[in-house]
Design a protein around this motif. Structure first.
Motif, mmCIF file in Angstrom:
data_model
loop_
_atom_site.group_PDB
_atom_site.id
_atom_site.type_symbol
_atom_site.label_atom_id
_atom_site.label_comp_id
_atom_site.label_asym_id
_atom_site.label_seq_id
_atom_site.Cartn_x
_atom_site.Cartn_y
_atom_site.Cartn_z
ATOM 1 N N TRP A 26 64.842 85.836 -0.724
ATOM 2 C CA TRP A 26 64.007 85.285 0.341
ATOM 3 C C TRP A 26 62.562 85.743 0.204
ATOM 4 O O TRP A 26 61.642 84.955 0.417
ATOM 5 N N GLN A 83 61.040 83.745 -2.639
ATOM 6 C CA GLN A 83 60.778 82.365 -2.237
ATOM 7 C C GLN A 83 59.615 82.299 -1.251
ATOM 8 O O GLN A 83 58.753 81.437 -1.355
ATOM 9 N N GLY A 84 59.611 83.201 -0.294
ATOM 10 C CA GLY A 84 58.561 83.187 0.722
ATOM 11 C C GLY A 84 57.181 83.441 0.161
ATOM 12 O O GLY A 84 56.186 82.900 0.639
ATOM 13 N N SER A 123 63.672 73.731 -1.452
ATOM 14 C CA SER A 123 63.890 74.694 -0.373
ATOM 15 C C SER A 123 62.740 74.677 0.635
ATOM 16 O O SER A 123 61.573 74.617 0.269
ATOM 17 N N MET A 175 61.935 77.152 2.319
ATOM 18 C CA MET A 175 61.432 78.526 2.405
ATOM 19 C C MET A 175 60.292 78.809 1.423
ATOM 20 O O MET A 175 59.667 79.866 1.508
ATOM 21 N N TRP A 224 59.371 83.781 5.751
ATOM 22 C CA TRP A 224 60.628 84.067 5.067
ATOM 23 C C TRP A 224 60.528 85.304 4.201
ATOM 24 O O TRP A 224 61.535 85.974 3.952
ATOM 25 N N GLY A 245 63.106 88.248 4.731
ATOM 26 C CA GLY A 245 63.821 88.739 3.557
ATOM 27 C C GLY A 245 63.671 90.235 3.387
ATOM 28 O O GLY A 245 64.633 90.924 3.021
#
Length: 68
Positions: A22, A25-26, A36, A38, A44, A48
């Motif tokens: 996370w 991705q964030g 996604s 995110m 996120w 995460g």
């Protein structure tokens, strides 16, 4: 309580790995899956990091106690 140790350890490891995913991705470092919601969302990354910290706490609390 001893029977829960493997479960708590597995949950801790999964939480750390999921939290790091996370965060990646964030922050936009990991673009998987490509669709996604995110991706590049700082919210996120913060969530995460919190999930990863909870995972580390589970792992640390799961350690056997020292005797002596």
């Amino acid at each position: 309580m001893r029977a829960l140790r493997p479960v708590m350890l597995a949950l801790g490891v999964l939480a750390v790995l999921m939290g790091l995913l996370w965060v990646g991705q964030g922050l936009g470092y990991i673009h998987w899956p490509a669709s996604s919601f995110m991706l590049d969302q700082r919210e996120w990354a913060a969530k995460g990091a919190l999930v990863a910290v909870v995972g580390v706490v589970l792992i640390v609390l799961n350690r056997p106690k020292r005797v002596g």
